[in-house]
Scaffold this active site. Structure first.
Site, PDB file in Angstrom:
ATOM      1  N   CYS A   2      31.609  23.877  52.710  1.00 43.05           N
ATOM      2  CA  CYS A   2      32.251  23.264  51.547  1.00 43.05           C
ATOM      3  C   CYS A   2      33.691  22.909  51.904  1.00 43.05           C
ATOM      4  O   CYS A   2      34.376  23.659  52.576  1.00 43.05           O
ATOM      5  CB  CYS A   2      32.263  24.154  50.307  1.00 43.05           C
ATOM      6  N   ARG A  27      32.158  19.769  56.564  1.00 41.44           N
ATOM      7  CA  ARG A  27      31.984  21.129  56.058  1.00 41.44           C
ATOM      8  C   ARG A  27      30.819  21.233  55.071  1.00 41.44           C
ATOM      9  O   ARG A  27      30.462  22.323  54.636  1.00 41.44           O
ATOM     10  CB  ARG A  27      33.258  21.601  55.363  1.00 41.44           C
ATOM     11  N   TRP A  76      28.259  22.314  50.352  1.00 41.36           N
ATOM     12  CA  TRP A  76      27.101  22.753  51.141  1.00 41.36           C
ATOM     13  C   TRP A  76      26.494  23.880  50.325  1.00 41.36           C
ATOM     14  O   TRP A  76      27.077  24.958  50.206  1.00 41.36           O
ATOM     15  CB  TRP A  76      27.554  23.258  52.509  1.00 41.36           C
ATOM     16  N   ASN A 112      34.766  27.574  47.650  1.00 41.13           N
ATOM     17  CA  ASN A 112      34.052  27.649  48.922  1.00 41.13           C
ATOM     18  C   ASN A 112      33.792  29.120  49.185  1.00 41.13           C
ATOM     19  O   ASN A 112      34.721  29.926  49.086  1.00 41.13           O
ATOM     20  CB  ASN A 112      34.938  27.032  50.024  1.00 41.13           C
ATOM     21  N   GLY A 113      32.549  29.485  49.492  1.00 39.99           N
ATOM     22  CA  GLY A 113      32.256  30.890  49.788  1.00 39.99           C
ATOM     23  C   GLY A 113      31.072  31.385  48.976  1.00 39.99           C
ATOM     24  O   GLY A 113      30.313  30.585  48.422  1.00 39.99           O
ATOM     25  N   GLU A 495      22.263  25.125  75.332  1.00 36.55           N
ATOM     26  CA  GLU A 495      23.154  24.214  74.626  1.00 36.55           C
ATOM     27  C   GLU A 495      22.527  22.821  74.523  1.00 36.55           C
ATOM     28  O   GLU A 495      22.613  22.164  73.482  1.00 36.55           O
ATOM     29  CB  GLU A 495      24.521  24.163  75.342  1.00 36.55           C
ATOM     30  N   LYS A 499      21.703  20.830  70.995  1.00 35.33           N
ATOM     31  CA  LYS A 499      22.194  19.479  70.689  1.00 35.33           C
ATOM     32  C   LYS A 499      21.030  18.593  70.277  1.00 35.33           C
ATOM     33  O   LYS A 499      21.126  17.834  69.325  1.00 35.33           O
ATOM     34  CB  LYS A 499      22.912  18.845  71.908  1.00 35.33           C
ATOM     35  N   GLU A 502      19.715  19.663  66.741  1.00 32.80           N
ATOM     36  CA  GLU A 502      20.714  19.457  65.677  1.00 32.80           C
ATOM     37  C   GLU A 502      20.806  17.997  65.240  1.00 32.80           C
ATOM     38  O   GLU A 502      20.820  17.712  64.051  1.00 32.80           O
ATOM     39  CB  GLU A 502      22.112  19.817  66.210  1.00 32.80           C
ATOM     40  N   HIS A 518       4.771  32.804  80.069  1.00 33.72           N
ATOM     41  CA  HIS A 518       4.371  33.992  79.299  1.00 33.72           C
ATOM     42  C   HIS A 518       4.037  33.642  77.861  1.00 33.72           C
ATOM     43  O   HIS A 518       4.104  34.505  76.988  1.00 33.72           O
ATOM     44  CB  HIS A 518       5.471  35.059  79.380  1.00 33.72           C
ATOM     45  N   LYS A 617      29.855  22.475  59.472  1.00 32.44           N
ATOM     46  CA  LYS A 617      30.547  22.793  60.720  1.00 32.44           C
ATOM     47  C   LYS A 617      31.080  24.219  60.754  1.00 32.44           C
ATOM     48  O   LYS A 617      30.924  24.922  61.735  1.00 32.44           O
ATOM     49  CB  LYS A 617      31.691  21.801  60.958  1.00 32.44           C
TER      50      LYS A 617
HETATM   51  C1  AGP Z   1      27.109  23.687  67.284  1.00 32.95           C
HETATM   52  O1  AGP Z   1      26.854  22.358  67.523  1.00 32.95           O
HETATM   53  C2  AGP Z   1      26.976  24.114  65.892  1.00 32.95           C
HETATM   54  N1  AGP Z   1      27.595  23.264  64.970  1.00 32.95           N
HETATM   55  C3  AGP Z   1      27.144  25.605  65.639  1.00 32.95           C
HETATM   56  O2  AGP Z   1      26.149  26.246  66.374  1.00 32.95           O
HETATM   57  C4  AGP Z   1      28.502  26.258  65.957  1.00 32.95           C
HETATM   58  O3  AGP Z   1      28.727  26.292  67.341  1.00 32.95           O
HETATM   59  C5  AGP Z   1      28.517  27.666  65.359  1.00 32.95           C
HETATM   60  O4  AGP Z   1      28.344  27.577  63.972  1.00 32.95           O
HETATM   61  C6  AGP Z   1      29.769  28.435  65.676  1.00 32.95           C
HETATM   62  O5  AGP Z   1      30.895  27.870  65.090  1.00 32.95           O
HETATM   63  P1  AGP Z   1      32.338  28.291  65.524  1.00 32.95           P
HETATM   64  O6  AGP Z   1      32.513  27.959  66.959  1.00 32.95           O
HETATM   65  O7  AGP Z   1      33.249  27.518  64.633  1.00 32.95           O
HETATM   66  O8  AGP Z   1      32.451  29.782  65.282  1.00 32.95           O
END
Ligand code: AGP
Length: 622
Positions: A2, A27, A76, A112-113, A495, A499, A502, A518, A617
């Site tokens: 948010c 956000r 969000w 937010n929260g 990673e 990507k 996501e 396995h 984010k």
């Molecule tokens: C990565 O592309 C994501 N958006 C997510 O996994 C992110 O890395 C994770 O939420 C951690 O966020 P931070 O680095 O702000 O703690």
């Protein structure tokens, strides 16, 4: 999660708030809303579901909402489905309303929260005659402020303080009171909130990019603090209602770095900014050919004494930690455990007293990472934050801070911050190895020299993006993708796979190459894309064998390796090469084609790669 913006000043508030929200949309973006006051008139509230552009259209880019004081929110959803009723701002009045117009409410606010005890508080308010029109915890907290405000006939600060004592959970709240035109009140606990003041204007925001255009001088609100803003001035209060004196922080990011700068999306812009992110981070740590951790107050003695390292993080930051683990263990011969912050916080780990807990986070606000940091501190374990956002909560609470200098990262899928995190981990590993006597000074110097060449080598990888774009369009309709690798290559595969899923919404998994047989290999069928990461010379043959096993089941193989390893082409159907470098650092090169692959696949599928569905984010809730 948010985004919140507040403004009181001399200009029209709505366009400023919409502009600020557009920079916070990463956000959360399932709905958005504004509440604007024109002088002493009642606040007018307008909300819209979906992306912010719907709200902008509905308000004629803010022009239909005159007034110089207002609050805005991009959501969000946590409590209550993402619809217009549940969108913020919320009001203390009882009427269910959806049309825009003045609201007969004494308090209006955005949040937010998560309010953990909202059910219990809701019951209390229902018993006191309040009605609820939404399914949100936010409506409860705003009505609770209203309840105290009226019951005790106190001012906004005291009413907010009473609420803060009663509420459990995390929040950043921005409120307006009908009886206090031109004033905005803010409160926070465990969710970020900054206040900017310049000339005749005051701003509140959940993150710097929202107000960077207007001011670089900001106050960071502390936990359980309240702020009263009037045009050009802010006063902070503690829970007792006593004034708190605060220093400002100067934000050094330039406003352009939060713009797309000619690129189609922030994600591709940020992928291209990786050489700079890495260069800046390395050059803030390396001085005269040596690693200097004095900025983080990490002395050689501390590193020598460290008997165990725990790396704690979430998502991509956790993947950077995985890569760091391999490098630290190999170079410094120091035991490392990498833990997901959400698991770490509830496990009863027996932490060694001379351990170092490294929390990696781009935002510095991730709820689970913050909780893990606090647990380590409560146990008296030394903590180091590797953080990108200056002044963030994790940075402020850790014993030591090593900043990554990636600049503001806007795309929800991280790229350049991850790249900078790797740089920080390499530096830590090299220094640990030197002071523990595991690396002789000549090799240390040579490795630093090689490390400093990585930004240029990333540029070289980016030059090859056309091939990856072509390959992405070929596999844009894939159902499943598997990424495999061993050792550091496995960390990079994790990673690459994140990507892909996501931003393209294609199901993808990363497997330690030896583990595939396995169970997971049962999913491989004709034309399944299997991507082998093969940069670790001592492991290439092993991973190649695993790729061959997949090919025998019909898989289409992509190989990702360093120049010189041309025999991969005997097995792989398509091969991508990255420049040669030290095997400890090659992940910084190998990850780039995988980021591009995710990006171009998402674009080929016509998706909003900067704001993928269901994500936010900064994950500031548990
Ligand atoms: C990565 O592309 C994501 N958006 C997510 O996994 C992110 O890395 C994770 O939420 C951690 O966020 P931070 O680095 O702000 O703690």
């Amino acid at each position: 999660m948010c985004g919140i913006v507040g403004y009181t000043g001399t200009r029209e508030a709505a366009p400023i708030l919409l502009d600020g929200l557009s920079r916070l949309e990463y956000r959360g973006y399932d709905s958005a809303g504004l509440a604007i006051r024109n002088g002493t008139e009642l606040a007018r509230v307008v909300k819209a579901t979906g992306k912010l552009k719907n709200l902008a259209e509905k308000t004629d880019n803010g022009r239909s909402l005159p007034g110089t004081c207002g609050i805005g929110h991009t959501r969000w959803a946590t409590h209550g489905e993402p619809n217009q009723t549940n969108a913020h701002p919320h009001v203390s009045g009882n009427a269910r309303r959806s049309a825009s117009g003045p609201v007969e409410s004494d308090v209006v606010g955005v949040h937010n929260g998560i309010i953990e005890n909202f059910e219990e508080l809701k019951q209390k308010l229902l018993n006191n005659g309040y009605q609820f029109y939404s399914g949100t915890d936010t409506e409860v907290v705003i009505k609770l402020v209203d309840y105290y405000y009226k019951k005790y006939k106190i001012g906004p600060v005291d009413a907010i303080n009473r609420m803060m004592v009663r509420v459990k959970g995390s929040y950043a709240l921005v409120l307006m009171f009908r009886d206090y035109p031109g004033e905005i009140y803010a409160a926070r606990k465990d969710s970020p909130m900054i206040i900017g003041v310049t000339g005749e204007e005051s701003f509140a925001a959940s993150d710097v990019p929202a107000i960077l255009k207007y001011t670089r001088t900001v106050y960071y609100m502390g936990n359980l603090e309240c702020a009263r803003m009037i045009p050009g001035s802010v006063t902070f209060y503690d829970l007792n209602g006593d004034e708190v004196q605060k220093d400002t922080t100067e934000i050094t990011w330039d406003a352009e770095s939060a713009e797309k700068g000619g690129f189609e999306h922030f994600m591709i812009k940020e992928i291209h900014e990786q050489p700079k992110a890495m260069h800046d981070t390395l050059n803030s740590i390396i001085r005269d050919g040596r690693i200097d951790l004095s900025g983080a107050e990490l002395t050689d003695e501390i590193l020598q004494k460290t008997s165990q390292v725990y790396i704690v993080a979430c998502g991509s930051a956790w993947h950077a930690g995985m890569a760091g683990q391999y490098v630290i263990e190999d170079l410094a011969e120091l035991p490392v455990r990498v833990e997901l912050a959400s698991e770490f916080r509830y496990r009863k780990l027996l932490l060694e007293k001379d351990a170092l807990v490294i929390v990696i986070s781009q935002s510095g606000e991730t709820a689970d990472s913050l909780a893990a940091l606090r647990i380590a501190r409560e146990k008296g374990i030394r903590t180091l934050a590797v953080v990108n956002v200056v002044g963030s909560t994790i940075a402020r609470e850790a014993d030591h801070v090593l900043y990554t200098l990636a600049g503001p990262e806007i795309a929800v899928a991280t790229t350049k911050a991850y790249c900078a995190q790797l740089a920080a981990m390499y530096c830590l590993a090299l220094q640990m190895a030197l002071v523990r006597g595991r690396l002789d000074p000549e090799r240390y110097t040579a490795m630093i020299e090689e490390l400093l060449t990585i930004p240029d080598k990333i540029e070289k990888v980016l030059e090859d993006k056309g091939r990856i774009q072509w390959f992405s369009s070929k596999f844009a309709n894939a159902q499943d993708v598997f990424f495999i690798g061993r050792g550091l290559d496995y960390a990079i595969s994790l990673e690459g796979s994140l990507k892909m899923k996501e931003v393209s919404y294609i199901h993808s998994e990363s497997y330690a190459a030896g583990e595939l047989k396995h169970g997971t290999i049962s999913l491989v069928e004709d034309n399944t894309l299997v991507i082998g990461v093969l940069t670790q010379n001592d492991l290439i043959e092993k991973t190649t064998s695993n790729m061959t096993e997949c090919k025998a089941r019909g898989a289409y193989l992509m190989g990702l390796t360093s120049y010189g390893n041309y025999s991969i082409e005997d097995v792989a159907d398509f091969t991508i090469y990255v420049p040669k470098t030290d095997s400890h650092f090659v992940g910084s090169l190998a990850v780039v084609p995988l980021q591009l692959l995710g990006y171009y696949t998402g674009v080929a599928r016509g998706l909003d790669v900067d704001k993928p569905r269901n994500l936010a984010k900064s994950v500031t809730v548990e």
